[in-house]
Motif scaffolding. Structure first.
Motif, PDB file in Angstrom:
ATOM      1  N   ARG A 370       0.857  -1.187   0.000  1.00  0.00           N
ATOM      2  CA  ARG A 370       0.000   0.000   0.000  1.00  0.00           C
ATOM      3  C   ARG A 370       0.889   1.231   0.000  1.00  0.00           C
ATOM      4  O   ARG A 370       2.070   1.163   0.328  1.00  0.00           O
ATOM      5  CB  ARG A 370      -0.909   0.016   1.225  1.00  0.00           C
ATOM      6  CG  ARG A 370      -0.167   0.068   2.546  1.00  0.00           C
ATOM      7  CD  ARG A 370      -1.101   0.296   3.712  1.00  0.00           C
ATOM      8  NE  ARG A 370      -0.393   0.241   4.978  1.00  0.00           N
ATOM      9  CZ  ARG A 370       0.296   1.224   5.515  1.00  0.00           C
ATOM     10  NH1 ARG A 370       0.372   2.395   4.869  1.00  0.00           N
ATOM     11  NH2 ARG A 370       0.918   1.103   6.661  1.00  0.00           N
ATOM     12  N   CYS A 508       1.379  -0.119  -8.594  1.00  0.00           N
ATOM     13  CA  CYS A 508      -0.066  -0.065  -8.321  1.00  0.00           C
ATOM     14  C   CYS A 508      -0.385  -0.515  -6.895  1.00  0.00           C
ATOM     15  O   CYS A 508      -1.229  -1.382  -6.667  1.00  0.00           O
ATOM     16  CB  CYS A 508      -0.849  -0.906  -9.328  1.00  0.00           C
ATOM     17  SG  CYS A 508      -0.606  -0.417 -11.041  1.00  0.00           S
ATOM     18  N   LYS A 510      -1.963  -0.444  -3.251  1.00  0.00           N
ATOM     19  CA  LYS A 510      -3.316  -0.064  -2.841  1.00  0.00           C
ATOM     20  C   LYS A 510      -3.271   1.153  -1.917  1.00  0.00           C
ATOM     21  O   LYS A 510      -2.298   1.412  -1.220  1.00  0.00           O
ATOM     22  CB  LYS A 510      -3.997  -1.229  -2.131  1.00  0.00           C
ATOM     23  CG  LYS A 510      -3.264  -1.707  -0.890  1.00  0.00           C
ATOM     24  CD  LYS A 510      -3.879  -2.969  -0.328  1.00  0.00           C
ATOM     25  CE  LYS A 510      -3.097  -3.453   0.889  1.00  0.00           C
ATOM     26  NZ  LYS A 510      -3.620  -4.714   1.422  1.00  0.00           N
ATOM     27  N   ILE A 519     -10.837  -0.356  -1.615  1.00  0.00           N
ATOM     28  CA  ILE A 519      -9.435  -0.014  -1.761  1.00  0.00           C
ATOM     29  C   ILE A 519      -9.218   0.429  -3.193  1.00  0.00           C
ATOM     30  O   ILE A 519      -9.594  -0.261  -4.122  1.00  0.00           O
ATOM     31  CB  ILE A 519      -8.535  -1.213  -1.442  1.00  0.00           C
ATOM     32  CG1 ILE A 519      -8.788  -1.681  -0.025  1.00  0.00           C
ATOM     33  CG2 ILE A 519      -7.079  -0.891  -1.658  1.00  0.00           C
ATOM     34  CD1 ILE A 519      -8.116  -2.977   0.291  1.00  0.00           C
ATOM     35  N   VAL A 521      -6.737   0.958  -6.097  1.00  0.00           N
ATOM     36  CA  VAL A 521      -5.413   0.607  -6.580  1.00  0.00           C
ATOM     37  C   VAL A 521      -5.018   1.626  -7.635  1.00  0.00           C
ATOM     38  O   VAL A 521      -5.632   1.701  -8.691  1.00  0.00           O
ATOM     39  CB  VAL A 521      -5.403  -0.820  -7.156  1.00  0.00           C
ATOM     40  CG1 VAL A 521      -4.004  -1.162  -7.643  1.00  0.00           C
ATOM     41  CG2 VAL A 521      -5.872  -1.819  -6.107  1.00  0.00           C
ATOM     42  N   ASP A 529     -10.787   0.182  -9.221  1.00  0.00           N
ATOM     43  CA  ASP A 529     -11.390  -0.054  -7.916  1.00  0.00           C
ATOM     44  C   ASP A 529     -11.687  -1.536  -7.771  1.00  0.00           C
ATOM     45  O   ASP A 529     -12.385  -2.121  -8.587  1.00  0.00           O
ATOM     46  CB  ASP A 529     -12.693   0.729  -7.751  1.00  0.00           C
ATOM     47  CG  ASP A 529     -12.425   2.230  -7.703  1.00  0.00           C
ATOM     48  OD1 ASP A 529     -11.260   2.586  -7.499  1.00  0.00           O
ATOM     49  OD2 ASP A 529     -13.379   3.000  -7.881  1.00  0.00           O
ATOM     50  N   GLN A 532     -11.645  -5.398  -1.144  1.00  0.00           N
ATOM     51  CA  GLN A 532     -10.532  -5.893  -0.353  1.00  0.00           C
ATOM     52  C   GLN A 532     -10.392  -7.402  -0.474  1.00  0.00           C
ATOM     53  O   GLN A 532      -9.294  -7.933  -0.415  1.00  0.00           O
ATOM     54  CB  GLN A 532     -10.731  -5.490   1.108  1.00  0.00           C
ATOM     55  CG  GLN A 532      -9.550  -5.835   2.001  1.00  0.00           C
ATOM     56  CD  GLN A 532      -9.733  -5.298   3.373  1.00  0.00           C
ATOM     57  OE1 GLN A 532     -10.723  -4.640   3.655  1.00  0.00           O
ATOM     58  NE2 GLN A 532      -8.769  -5.568   4.246  1.00  0.00           N
ATOM     59  N   LEU A 535      -8.092  -8.682  -3.568  1.00  0.00           N
ATOM     60  CA  LEU A 535      -6.722  -8.239  -3.780  1.00  0.00           C
ATOM     61  C   LEU A 535      -5.836  -9.442  -4.064  1.00  0.00           C
ATOM     62  O   LEU A 535      -6.046 -10.516  -3.509  1.00  0.00           O
ATOM     63  CB  LEU A 535      -6.200  -7.514  -2.532  1.00  0.00           C
ATOM     64  CG  LEU A 535      -6.703  -6.088  -2.367  1.00  0.00           C
ATOM     65  CD1 LEU A 535      -6.239  -5.554  -1.032  1.00  0.00           C
ATOM     66  CD2 LEU A 535      -6.194  -5.205  -3.489  1.00  0.00           C
TER      67      LEU A 535
END
Length: 541
Positions: A370, A508, A510, A519, A521, A529, A532, A535
């Motif tokens: 992230r 990329c 998050k 989340i 990205v 979009d 979660q 992912l």
């Protein structure tokens, strides 16, 4: 009579020498046996330590054993042996050579081996077809010329950086296979059959290796590179914090003694923290190369910029050099007194803690894939930096020096110098300044050639310290070097943060929106979009 007595004495002495030699050889043998026994007792602990450090090593060992068992069936089972024959040994050799610890390394070597074998076989059959149309003598000349030209050209291509980096192993296999097929075709009758069987056995070996590496508990090079980058951030954070705490908790001499008495640097927590960063260049480049060969194995098949990890590693090494210099301040010959260091203890420790927090935040952002927090450089870091600046400005006399204190230090060094001269039998009649001491030392050095080495050992260390003290350096000067390195770490932290943000943008990473369950990205392309729960568990190639 006297001669007989002399001979008898010599025989007795030689007998004693023989007994002493035998006893000494027995003692040496006993020592060697004790060393071997000690190593044998430690060997089980070593095996347990290797497996405990990384349990994947145990799994990889079982995978290699299972792969070798499967290719051995080509020999053990009658129908398979009749179909392939003795060329089944090439499958065993392929498993031993190709099967590596990570999937990327196995895929790289397997593909190189397969392409090298295929290209070499095709080219060899083309030359064989041309040679068969000529006479027997011309055929030998043609084969020799082909071996020379292809061998020289392929070897020269290995010097090209791109081929050296990605396809060096494949070029070696190409040379080996081409020469085996081309040269053996001059004497053998059924070369096509031999090459056909060898190609299939190599394909079987590569297939087993790829199956074991990609399907059965795979170890990804990209994941190792990702985790090692996180570990480097955490190690630097621990090193900085431990270094500053040790600098202010112990006196200069105690710090030097504690660090010198340690049996190895690997046990030093400060050294362990930045060692992995300084030694990471070749490892990062190798892992990034193998990761580029790995297939995209995540659900959403994102392409991961592994070379960006290499760039981040280079920035971290530059950052780590400053940490090494900070650690070196603990081992300098001239140290700031503990009473002076205590004046700046709180702001320095606060500053080190804030830098460690920033590094840990960067490590957590990379670990969870992230973007780092916008407040990675908190206001507390700037406050600690401002407090350190204020504390230094509030003590101007410490950094400008004092004649009285320097004079007392000079006299103390002179007294110590005189005591050492008295112990070594060298008289020093007068001691006024560092200049007069230097002149006296030079005159005594010229007077006696025999005492030159003794004077050098005794006088040179003391005169160096006296000369330094005579320049009236501030006793807080070593701390000034320590503080400047600490501020330099803060300055270089900006470069590290920028590189991490660039990695998050290209990869990329998050980004969490406050008050939203989704989340986002973001990358250099169109934002996507995803929820979660969807992912990717692992980055793609």
């Amino acid at each position: 009579m006297a001669r007989k007595v002399h001979v008898g004495i010599e025989m007795a002495m030689s007998g004693d020498q023989g007994v002493s030699r035998k006893s000494s050889s027995k003692e040496k043998l006993k020592k060697h046996m004790n060393v071997i026994g000690e190593k044998a007792r430690r060997f089980p602990n070593l095996l347990w330590k290797v497996g405990r450090e990384d349990p994947r090593r145990v799994i990889h060992a079982f995978k290699v054993g299972l792969s070798l068992t499967l290719v051995s069936l080509l020999y053990l089972m009658g129908p398979l042996f009749k179909g392939i024959g003795e060329n089944a040994i090439w499958a065993v050799m392929t498993v031993v050579v190709v099967l590596e610890f990570t999937a990327g390394a196995t895929f790289c070597k397997g593909l190189n081996r397969g392409l090298g074998t295929l290209l070499a076989g095709s080219l060899a059959f083309l030359f064989e077809y041309i040679a068969n149309e000529s006479g027997h003598i011309f055929r030998a000349v043609f084969i020799g010329s082909a071996v020379f030209l292809v061998g020289a050209a392929a070897t020269y291509m290995r010097f090209i950086p791109y081929i050296k980096k990605n396809y060096d192993y494949g070029v070696v296999i190409f040379l080996l296979t081409f020469n085996l097929i081309t040269v053996s075709s001059y004497r053998a009758e059924n070369v096509l059959r031999i090459a056909h069987d060898r190609f299939y056995t190599i394909a079987i070996g590569c297939g087993i290796c790829l199956f074991m590496s990609l399907i059965i508990f795979p170890n990804w090079s990209g994941e190792d590179l990702h985790n090692s980058t996180v570990a480097k951030f955490e190690g630097l954070a621990k090193s900085i914090e431990a270094c500053v705490n040790e600098y202010f908790n112990d006196s200069a001499e105690e710090v030097k003694i504690n660090l010198m008495d340690k049996p190895s640097d690997d046990e030093d927590p400060i050294y362990k923290g930045y060692k992995a960063v300084l030694d990471s260049k070749s490892i990062d480049e190798t892992l990034a190369l193998y990761a580029s060969w790995e297939p995209r194995h995540s659900r959403h098949c994102y392409r991961f910029p592994w070379q960006q990890y290499v760039k981040l590693g280079a920035i971290l090494r530059q950052f780590g050099y400053t940490v090494v210099a900070l650690h070196g301040c603990l081992l300098t010959e001239i140290q700031t007194p503990r009473s002076v260091r205590a004046l700046f203890k709180d702001p320095c420790i606060r500053l080190a803690n804030e830098v460690s927090k920033a590094l840990m935040e960067l490590a957590n952002s990379i670990k969870s894939r992230r973007h780092c927090s916008p407040e990675v450089l908190s206001d507390h870091l700037h406050e600690a930096l401002q407090d350190l600046n204020t504390a230094i400005k509030s003590q101007p006399r410490l950094f400008l020096g004092s004649n009285s204190s320097q004079s007392s230090n000079l006299l103390a060094l002179a007294a110590a110098h005189a005591r050492q001269q008295k112990e070594h039998g060298v008289s020093l009649s007068s001691f006024k300044t560092d200049t007069s001491a230097l002149l006296e030392w030079k005159s005594k050095r010229a007077s006696s050639e025999r005492s030159k080495e003794a004077e050098r050992k005794v006088l040179r260390p003391q005169l160096s310290k006296i000369a330094i003290t005579g320049l009236e350096f501030s006793e807080a000067l070593p701390f000034a070097a320590f503080a400047s390195l600490l501020v330099e770490i803060v300055a270089r932290l900006d470069n590290v943060i920028e590189e991490v943000e660039e990695l998050g943008r290209i990869a990329c990473f998050k980004e969490f929106n406050p008050g939203d369950d989704q989340i986002i990205v973001t990358c250099d392309k169109t934002p996507v979009d995803v929820t979660q729960n969807h992912l990717p568990s692992h980055p793609a190639d």
